[in-house]
Design a protein around this motif. Structure first.
Motif, PDB file in Angstrom:
ATOM      1  N   HIS A  64     -29.882  43.557  24.702  1.00 19.72           N
ATOM      2  CA  HIS A  64     -30.569  42.872  23.603  1.00 19.72           C
ATOM      3  C   HIS A  64     -29.596  42.432  22.513  1.00 19.72           C
ATOM      4  N   ALA A  65     -28.739  43.316  22.053  1.00 15.24           N
ATOM      5  CA  ALA A  65     -27.832  42.980  20.952  1.00 15.24           C
ATOM      6  C   ALA A  65     -26.881  41.858  21.360  1.00 15.24           C
ATOM      7  N   ALA A  66     -26.339  41.955  22.574  1.00 14.75           N
ATOM      8  CA  ALA A  66     -25.413  40.916  23.026  1.00 14.75           C
ATOM      9  C   ALA A  66     -26.129  39.583  23.198  1.00 14.75           C
ATOM     10  N   ALA A  67     -27.358  39.626  23.733  1.00 11.23           N
ATOM     11  CA  ALA A  67     -28.116  38.395  23.925  1.00 11.23           C
ATOM     12  C   ALA A  67     -28.465  37.756  22.592  1.00 11.23           C
ATOM     13  N   ARG A  68     -28.824  38.570  21.631  1.00 14.00           N
ATOM     14  CA  ARG A  68     -29.166  38.042  20.310  1.00 14.00           C
ATOM     15  C   ARG A  68     -27.957  37.345  19.685  1.00 14.00           C
ATOM     16  N   ALA A  69     -26.786  37.986  19.780  1.00 15.45           N
ATOM     17  CA  ALA A  69     -25.575  37.396  19.224  1.00 15.45           C
ATOM     18  C   ALA A  69     -25.244  36.074  19.918  1.00 15.45           C
ATOM     19  N   ARG A  70     -25.416  36.033  21.249  1.00 21.79           N
ATOM     20  CA  ARG A  70     -25.135  34.811  22.002  1.00 21.79           C
ATOM     21  C   ARG A  70     -26.086  33.685  21.588  1.00 21.79           C
ATOM     22  N   ALA A  71     -27.348  34.012  21.400  1.00 20.24           N
ATOM     23  CA  ALA A  71     -28.339  33.021  20.993  1.00 20.24           C
ATOM     24  C   ALA A  71     -28.007  32.446  19.617  1.00 20.24           C
ATOM     25  N   LEU A  72     -27.600  33.307  18.708  1.00 21.08           N
ATOM     26  CA  LEU A  72     -27.263  32.821  17.350  1.00 21.08           C
ATOM     27  C   LEU A  72     -26.022  31.948  17.369  1.00 21.08           C
ATOM     28  N   ARG A  73     -25.073  32.271  18.250  1.00 23.42           N
ATOM     29  CA  ARG A  73     -23.889  31.418  18.364  1.00 23.42           C
ATOM     30  C   ARG A  73     -24.280  30.039  18.904  1.00 23.42           C
ATOM     31  N   ALA A  74     -25.194  30.045  19.854  1.00 22.17           N
ATOM     32  CA  ALA A  74     -25.663  28.755  20.404  1.00 22.17           C
ATOM     33  C   ALA A  74     -26.349  27.936  19.321  1.00 22.17           C
ATOM     34  N   LEU A  75     -27.156  28.570  18.501  1.00 24.45           N
ATOM     35  CA  LEU A  75     -27.812  27.857  17.407  1.00 24.45           C
ATOM     36  C   LEU A  75     -26.783  27.300  16.424  1.00 24.45           C
ATOM     37  N   GLU A  76     -25.776  28.102  16.129  1.00 23.29           N
ATOM     38  CA  GLU A  76     -24.737  27.669  15.181  1.00 23.29           C
ATOM     39  C   GLU A  76     -24.018  26.433  15.698  1.00 23.29           C
ATOM     40  N   SER A  77     -23.922  26.296  17.013  1.00 23.89           N
ATOM     41  CA  SER A  77     -23.196  25.160  17.582  1.00 23.89           C
ATOM     42  C   SER A  77     -23.871  23.826  17.271  1.00 23.89           C
ATOM     43  N   LEU A  78     -25.173  23.850  16.975  1.00 25.83           N
ATOM     44  CA  LEU A  78     -25.878  22.616  16.648  1.00 25.83           C
ATOM     45  C   LEU A  78     -25.441  22.058  15.296  1.00 25.83           C
ATOM     46  N   LYS A  79     -24.862  22.901  14.481  1.00 21.42           N
ATOM     47  CA  LYS A  79     -24.457  22.449  13.147  1.00 21.42           C
ATOM     48  C   LYS A  79     -23.108  21.731  13.165  1.00 21.42           C
ATOM     49  N   VAL A  93     -41.962  28.388  20.121  1.00 25.21           N
ATOM     50  CA  VAL A  93     -41.139  29.573  20.352  1.00 25.21           C
ATOM     51  C   VAL A  93     -39.659  29.205  20.386  1.00 25.21           C
ATOM     52  N   ALA A  94     -39.334  28.080  20.999  1.00 26.03           N
ATOM     53  CA  ALA A  94     -37.937  27.680  21.145  1.00 26.03           C
ATOM     54  C   ALA A  94     -37.330  27.159  19.843  1.00 26.03           C
ATOM     55  N   GLY A  95     -38.160  26.967  18.818  1.00 23.45           N
ATOM     56  CA  GLY A  95     -37.637  26.522  17.529  1.00 23.45           C
ATOM     57  C   GLY A  95     -37.403  25.038  17.431  1.00 23.45           C
ATOM     58  N   CYS A  96     -37.838  24.267  18.448  1.00 24.11           N
ATOM     59  CA  CYS A  96     -37.516  22.842  18.459  1.00 24.11           C
ATOM     60  C   CYS A  96     -38.742  21.960  18.276  1.00 24.11           C
ATOM     61  N   GLY A  97     -39.901  22.570  18.006  1.00 24.59           N
ATOM     62  CA  GLY A  97     -41.127  21.790  17.907  1.00 24.59           C
ATOM     63  C   GLY A  97     -41.640  21.650  16.497  1.00 24.59           C
ATOM     64  N   ALA A  98     -42.931  21.345  16.389  1.00 20.87           N
ATOM     65  CA  ALA A  98     -43.576  21.201  15.086  1.00 20.87           C
ATOM     66  C   ALA A  98     -43.927  22.574  14.537  1.00 20.87           C
ATOM     67  N   ASP A  99     -43.692  22.761  13.233  1.00 24.50           N
ATOM     68  CA  ASP A  99     -44.053  24.027  12.588  1.00 24.50           C
ATOM     69  C   ASP A  99     -43.472  25.210  13.370  1.00 24.50           C
ATOM     70  N   ALA A 100     -42.258  25.017  13.912  1.00 19.80           N
ATOM     71  CA  ALA A 100     -41.722  25.971  14.878  1.00 19.80           C
ATOM     72  C   ALA A 100     -41.249  27.262  14.224  1.00 19.80           C
ATOM     73  N   ALA A 101     -41.326  28.336  15.011  1.00 19.37           N
ATOM     74  CA  ALA A 101     -40.705  29.594  14.599  1.00 19.37           C
ATOM     75  C   ALA A 101     -39.200  29.356  14.537  1.00 19.37           C
ATOM     76  N   LEU A 158     -39.087  18.083  20.078  1.00 16.83           N
ATOM     77  CA  LEU A 158     -39.559  17.286  18.963  1.00 16.83           C
ATOM     78  C   LEU A 158     -38.460  17.131  17.912  1.00 16.83           C
ATOM     79  N   ARG A 159     -37.667  18.177  17.751  1.00 17.17           N
ATOM     80  CA  ARG A 159     -36.508  18.103  16.860  1.00 17.17           C
ATOM     81  C   ARG A 159     -35.326  17.608  17.696  1.00 17.17           C
ATOM     82  N   PRO A 160     -34.860  16.391  17.459  1.00 14.92           N
ATOM     83  CA  PRO A 160     -33.895  15.768  18.373  1.00 14.92           C
ATOM     84  C   PRO A 160     -32.567  16.504  18.479  1.00 14.92           C
ATOM     85  N   GLU A 161     -32.181  17.250  17.452  1.00 14.83           N
ATOM     86  CA  GLU A 161     -30.899  17.947  17.536  1.00 14.83           C
ATOM     87  C   GLU A 161     -30.876  18.974  18.660  1.00 14.83           C
ATOM     88  N   PHE A 162     -32.067  19.447  19.065  1.00 16.67           N
ATOM     89  CA  PHE A 162     -32.117  20.442  20.134  1.00 16.67           C
ATOM     90  C   PHE A 162     -31.841  19.837  21.510  1.00 16.67           C
TER      91      PHE A 162
END
Length: 481
Positions: free
Chosen positions: A466-481, A392-400, A304-308
């Motif tokens: 967990h820690a490595a996966a979390r860091a990787r996920a945040l880097r992926a999110l940062e790439s959208l900016k 859950v994925a952060g790309c929808g309406a009222d998303a987490a 729903l959020r096109p940047e995703f």
């Protein structure tokens, strides 16, 4: 061949497989014309989305239950298979029907079928009647001040609550006459699993049909609604209503649920009222999801959020398979995925944890999770499934927010403190203590040996840190900016 000379009124059943509180069925019965109950199984039209395996099993049982209910009133459900438009055209011609009654759908394919049906009826001088029944509130009735669909749940639900309550449910209509025409036997729809028969767990856990839906609602109100607000995130002891598959197939209508819960709240104590309020809010999320799907038909496939659309998802078949089979090495995730495979269901808290794990720990596309849930959930609902995965994925309406990443170990320790849920579904860890069972890789080798647990042998080690996966996920999110 129809009974008698009167032109019948066809009631086209879809995801409204019940007799009570069924506006289309009641209107047809009251019209005085013989009622012809019809169900079309369409697995041929190109843009149809075939039901998943678990849903197909449920549908078979639900159609059988509906036919039995109609038989008790002197009728029978006519089953046809094929392209919806072609089948409808044939049935209208064969029966010389006077009217077609149906419950409105808010799913894209269902809406297109309705448009085609309306055109067929116009061409044959057949009255076409749309009726409510799938939702509490129609999408066009709940919009923002500027006429747009809501994309945030809280103001949406406030707007719903400001409207008149859904109509009081109707009972089973009184039938004066039924009509019939040739159909196919239920087995011809090929909904049941062939060899191997994997549906044993579904049969053990569920009873489809309208009567079972009413019983489930009564049991929830009488036994669990008073504790629902506090215990709905629990993983054991069935703290929720488990009405979702019954609602999905329309074995019970949302207005029936609304009024039964509201009536119990008015007569109950503060705990009952609090539980009712929390539960009705979840029923509201179901409406919200359908309103989103009505306004954004691509919801099941596109963010729903096109940047995703530019999100750097990974492709990792081995990791996807480990998640699907409950072999990730994270006990709560594995317990939930195994419960899903065996019973066609998992608690809501578990759904959030396993979904977060897929899209954030494994960085796999939410569409892969949506597709797996579609195939394995007995309550695989197009709107709810898509909206919740996008949430859950952060790309929808009222998303987490995407940066909110569940720690599966902390979630396990909080919501399954004694490890009972894990022991039920991951029995190879049953010998571990409630301290060690949530993260067996942290246990001492002697503790694992005493419990007959061999990481990488009897049970896998974590497929990702967990820690490595979390860091990787945040880097992926940062790439959208």
């Amino acid at each position: 061949m129809t009974s008698g000379a009167a032109r019948p009124a066809i009631v086209w059943f879809r995801k409204d497989l019940r007799l009570a509180d069924h506006e289309a069925l009641t209107a047809a019965a009251r019209s005085g014309a013989p009622v012809l109950p019809l169900y079309i199984h369409d697995d041929e039209t190109e843009d149809a989305r075939p039901e998943g395996g678990a849903s197909r099993w449920w549908l078979h049982e639900s159609l059988k239950a509906l036919d039995a209910s109609l038989a008790a009133h002197g009728g029978a459900l006519v089953l046809r298979r094929g392209r919806t438009r072609d089948v409808l055209a044939t049935v209208l011609r064969e029966t010389n029907a006077s009217a077609l009654h149906l419950t409105r759908s808010c799913e894209p394919f269902g809406s297109r079928c309705e448009d085609a049906a309306a055109a067929l009826c116009r061409d044959r001088d057949v009255a076409f009647h749309h009726h409510r029944g799938r939702l509490l509130f129609a999408p066009e009735d709940v919009v923002t001040k500027d006429g747009r669909p809501y994309r945030v749940f809280t103001p949406f639900w406030k707007a719903c609550l400001a409207r008149p309550a859904p109509p009081v449910p109707m009972g089973v209509p009184k039938f004066t006459d039924f009509a019939s025409t040739d159909g196919v036997p239920l087995d011809a729809l090929e909904l049941q699993p062939s060899r191997p028969d994997w549906a044993g767990g579904l049969r053990a856990d569920w009873t489809p049909g309208e009567e079972a839906a009413r019983n489930a609602l009564s049991a929830f109100i009488e036994e669990r609604m008073a504790t629902y607000a506090e215990r709905r995130d629990g993983l054991r002891a069935n703290p929720t209503s488990r009405l979702s598959p019954h609602l999905h197939f329309g074995e019970i209508g949302p207005a029936q649920v609304w009024h039964a819960v509201t009536h119990a709240a008015e007569a109950g104590n503060s705990a009952v009222r609090k539980g009712a309020q929390a539960f009705l809010r979840e029923l509201g999320w179901r409406d919200f999801s359908y309103h989103l799907l009505h306004s954004f038909p691509a919801l099941p496939d596109s963010p729903l959020r096109p940047e995703f659309a530019r999100f750097p998802w990974r492709k990792d078949e081995a990791a996807l398979t480990a998640w699907q089979r409950g072999q990730t090495g994270y006990p709560m995730v594995d317990a939930a995925m195994r419960q899903l495979w065996q019973t066609g269901w998992m608690p809501n808290r578990a759904r959030m944890v396993v979904a977060s794990f897929l899209v954030k720990h494994l960085l796999l596309p939410w569409q892969e999770g949506e597709a797996w849930f579609w195939d394995t959930l007995v309550d695989a609902d197009l709107a709810n499934n898509a909206a919740s995965w996008q949430w859950v994925a952060g790309c929808g309406a009222d998303a987490a927010p995407y940066f909110r990443i569940f720690n599966p170990v902390l979630q396990s320790r909080k919501f399954d403190a004694d490890g009972g849920y894990i022991r039920t579904w991951v029995p190879e860890l049953a010998g571990l203590s409630s301290r060690d069972i949530h993260a067996p890789w942290e246990a001492a080798p002697a503790v694992l040996a005493a419990a007959n647990v061999e990481l990488g042998g009897t049970y896998p080690g974590p497929i990702v840190d967990h820690a490595a996966a979390r860091a990787r996920a945040l880097r992926a999110l940062e790439s959208l900016k």
